[in-house]
Design a protein around this motif. Structure first.
Motif, mmCIF file in Angstrom:
data_model
loop_
_atom_site.group_PDB
_atom_site.id
_atom_site.type_symbol
_atom_site.label_atom_id
_atom_site.label_comp_id
_atom_site.label_asym_id
_atom_site.label_seq_id
_atom_site.Cartn_x
_atom_site.Cartn_y
_atom_site.Cartn_z
ATOM 1 N N ILE A 49 0.822 -1.213 0.000
ATOM 2 C CA ILE A 49 0.000 0.000 0.000
ATOM 3 C C ILE A 49 0.858 1.266 0.000
ATOM 4 O O ILE A 49 0.453 2.298 -0.527
ATOM 5 N N ASN A 50 2.044 1.169 0.531
ATOM 6 C CA ASN A 50 2.924 2.339 0.534
ATOM 7 C C ASN A 50 3.571 2.596 -0.823
ATOM 8 O O ASN A 50 4.286 3.580 -0.989
ATOM 9 N N GLN A 51 3.308 1.742 -1.797
ATOM 10 C CA GLN A 51 3.782 1.959 -3.162
ATOM 11 C C GLN A 51 2.691 2.512 -4.078
ATOM 12 O O GLN A 51 2.960 2.845 -5.232
ATOM 13 N N VAL A 52 1.475 2.629 -3.564
ATOM 14 C CA VAL A 52 0.350 3.069 -4.400
ATOM 15 C C VAL A 52 0.619 4.426 -5.034
ATOM 16 O O VAL A 52 0.414 4.622 -6.229
ATOM 17 N N PHE A 53 1.094 5.376 -4.246
ATOM 18 C CA PHE A 53 1.273 6.727 -4.798
ATOM 19 C C PHE A 53 2.373 6.777 -5.850
ATOM 20 O O PHE A 53 2.400 7.676 -6.690
ATOM 21 N N ILE A 54 3.254 5.800 -5.848
ATOM 22 C CA ILE A 54 4.303 5.739 -6.877
ATOM 23 C C ILE A 54 3.733 5.109 -8.148
ATOM 24 O O ILE A 54 3.819 5.681 -9.233
ATOM 25 N N ALA A 55 3.143 3.942 -8.009
ATOM 26 C CA ALA A 55 2.642 3.203 -9.168
ATOM 27 C C ALA A 55 1.492 3.919 -9.867
ATOM 28 O O ALA A 55 1.402 3.920 -11.086
ATOM 29 N N TYR A 56 0.626 4.542 -9.095
ATOM 30 C CA TYR A 56 -0.575 5.171 -9.650
ATOM 31 C C TYR A 56 -0.464 6.697 -9.663
ATOM 32 O O TYR A 56 -1.472 7.385 -9.650
ATOM 33 N N ASN A 57 0.733 7.204 -9.728
ATOM 34 C CA ASN A 57 0.949 8.649 -9.678
ATOM 35 C C ASN A 57 0.297 9.390 -10.827
ATOM 36 O O ASN A 57 0.028 10.583 -10.718
ATOM 37 N N ASP A 58 0.009 8.698 -11.900
ATOM 38 C CA ASP A 58 -0.635 9.316 -13.058
ATOM 39 C C ASP A 58 -2.146 9.114 -13.068
ATOM 40 O O ASP A 58 -2.806 9.346 -14.076
ATOM 41 N N CYS A 59 -2.701 8.706 -11.921
ATOM 42 C CA CYS A 59 -4.127 8.377 -11.821
ATOM 43 C C CYS A 59 -4.775 9.195 -10.697
ATOM 44 O O CYS A 59 -4.769 8.772 -9.535
ATOM 45 N N PRO A 60 -5.330 10.361 -11.017
ATOM 46 C CA PRO A 60 -5.896 11.245 -9.985
ATOM 47 C C PRO A 60 -6.955 10.584 -9.103
ATOM 48 O O PRO A 60 -6.986 10.829 -7.895
ATOM 49 N N GLU A 61 -7.799 9.733 -9.682
ATOM 50 C CA GLU A 61 -8.846 9.082 -8.888
ATOM 51 C C GLU A 61 -8.239 8.155 -7.830
ATOM 52 O O GLU A 61 -8.668 8.128 -6.679
ATOM 53 N N VAL A 62 -7.209 7.412 -8.211
ATOM 54 C CA VAL A 62 -6.542 6.505 -7.272
ATOM 55 C C VAL A 62 -5.810 7.313 -6.199
ATOM 56 O O VAL A 62 -5.878 6.986 -5.015
ATOM 57 N N LEU A 63 -5.133 8.368 -6.604
ATOM 58 C CA LEU A 63 -4.397 9.185 -5.636
ATOM 59 C C LEU A 63 -5.332 9.837 -4.617
ATOM 60 O O LEU A 63 -5.015 9.894 -3.425
ATOM 61 N N ALA A 64 -6.488 10.307 -5.069
ATOM 62 C CA ALA A 64 -7.457 10.909 -4.146
ATOM 63 C C ALA A 64 -7.969 9.855 -3.159
ATOM 64 O O ALA A 64 -8.086 10.128 -1.954
ATOM 65 N N ALA A 65 -8.269 8.657 -3.658
ATOM 66 C CA ALA A 65 -8.737 7.578 -2.792
ATOM 67 C C ALA A 65 -7.641 7.150 -1.814
ATOM 68 O O ALA A 65 -7.907 6.889 -0.638
ATOM 69 N N PHE A 66 -6.402 7.087 -2.288
ATOM 70 C CA PHE A 66 -5.276 6.726 -1.431
ATOM 71 C C PHE A 66 -5.098 7.750 -0.314
ATOM 72 O O PHE A 66 -4.926 7.388 0.845
ATOM 73 N N GLU A 67 -5.152 9.019 -0.652
ATOM 74 C CA GLU A 67 -4.946 10.072 0.350
ATOM 75 C C GLU A 67 -6.049 10.058 1.400
ATOM 76 O O GLU A 67 -5.777 10.205 2.591
ATOM 77 N N ALA A 68 -7.289 9.858 0.983
ATOM 78 C CA ALA A 68 -8.398 9.786 1.949
ATOM 79 C C ALA A 68 -8.197 8.593 2.888
ATOM 80 O O ALA A 68 -8.361 8.714 4.107
ATOM 81 N N PHE A 69 -7.833 7.443 2.323
ATOM 82 C CA PHE A 69 -7.581 6.252 3.131
ATOM 83 C C PHE A 69 -6.399 6.480 4.075
ATOM 84 O O PHE A 69 -6.477 6.192 5.263
ATOM 85 N N ARG A 70 -5.305 7.007 3.550
ATOM 86 C CA ARG A 70 -4.084 7.197 4.327
ATOM 87 C C ARG A 70 -4.318 8.103 5.542
ATOM 88 O O ARG A 70 -3.868 7.807 6.649
ATOM 89 N N LYS A 71 -5.054 9.186 5.321
ATOM 90 C CA LYS A 71 -5.299 10.131 6.421
ATOM 91 C C LYS A 71 -6.041 9.482 7.575
ATOM 92 O O LYS A 71 -5.669 9.662 8.730
ATOM 93 N N LEU A 72 -7.084 8.728 7.260
ATOM 94 C CA LEU A 72 -7.853 8.110 8.335
ATOM 95 C C LEU A 72 -7.139 6.881 8.899
ATOM 96 O O LEU A 72 -7.152 6.655 10.104
#
Length: 126
Positions: A49-72
């Motif tokens: 899961i800590n690689q999501v922002f690297i692998a999906y860096n070109d995917c705004p929808e995934v990055l937004a979902a990752f950030e919401a998940f990460r914060k909580l």
């Protein structure tokens, strides 16, 4: 020709990026058992899961979902309601990742993403 080389190089990079995304998604699904209460975590889900922002860096929808998940998920002392919301945010993240790599999950409900298949040894086996 030079144009062929450039196009071929771009296509190869796109294929490699997609393969990295697929492997990461596969690892997150494979190691979701780390999230089951009472299980002994391997740490593999956290690595993935800590690689999501690297692998999906070109995917705004995934990055937004990752950030919401990460914060909580990183919040200390979450309430039961916040824990439920964390799981919901994880499902949203996994669905966004699946959509990005063209994985169809329409045949099932959300427990596909949260409940690993665990084949227990039969007690009547010698």
């Amino acid at each position: 020709t030079m144009v062929t080389l450039v196009v071929t190089n771009k296509l190869q990079k796109k294929r490699e990026s997609l393969e990295y995304k697929r492997i990461l998604f596969q690892n997150m699904i494979a190691f979701r058992g780390d999230l089951v209460a009472g299980s002994r975590p391997t740490g593999n889900f956290s690595v993935a899961i800590n690689q999501v922002f690297i692998a999906y860096n070109d995917c705004p929808e995934v990055l937004a979902a990752f950030e919401a998940f990460r914060k909580l998920a990183n919040k200390k002392g979450r309430t039961r309601q916040e824990n439920d919301e964390t799981i919901s945010l994880l499902i949203t993240l996994l669905k966004a990742m699946a959509k990005e790599i063209n994985i169809d999950y329409s045949f099932c409900n959300d427990d596909l993403f949260t409940t690993p298949v665990i084949i227990a040894a039969r007690s009547d086996t010698p």
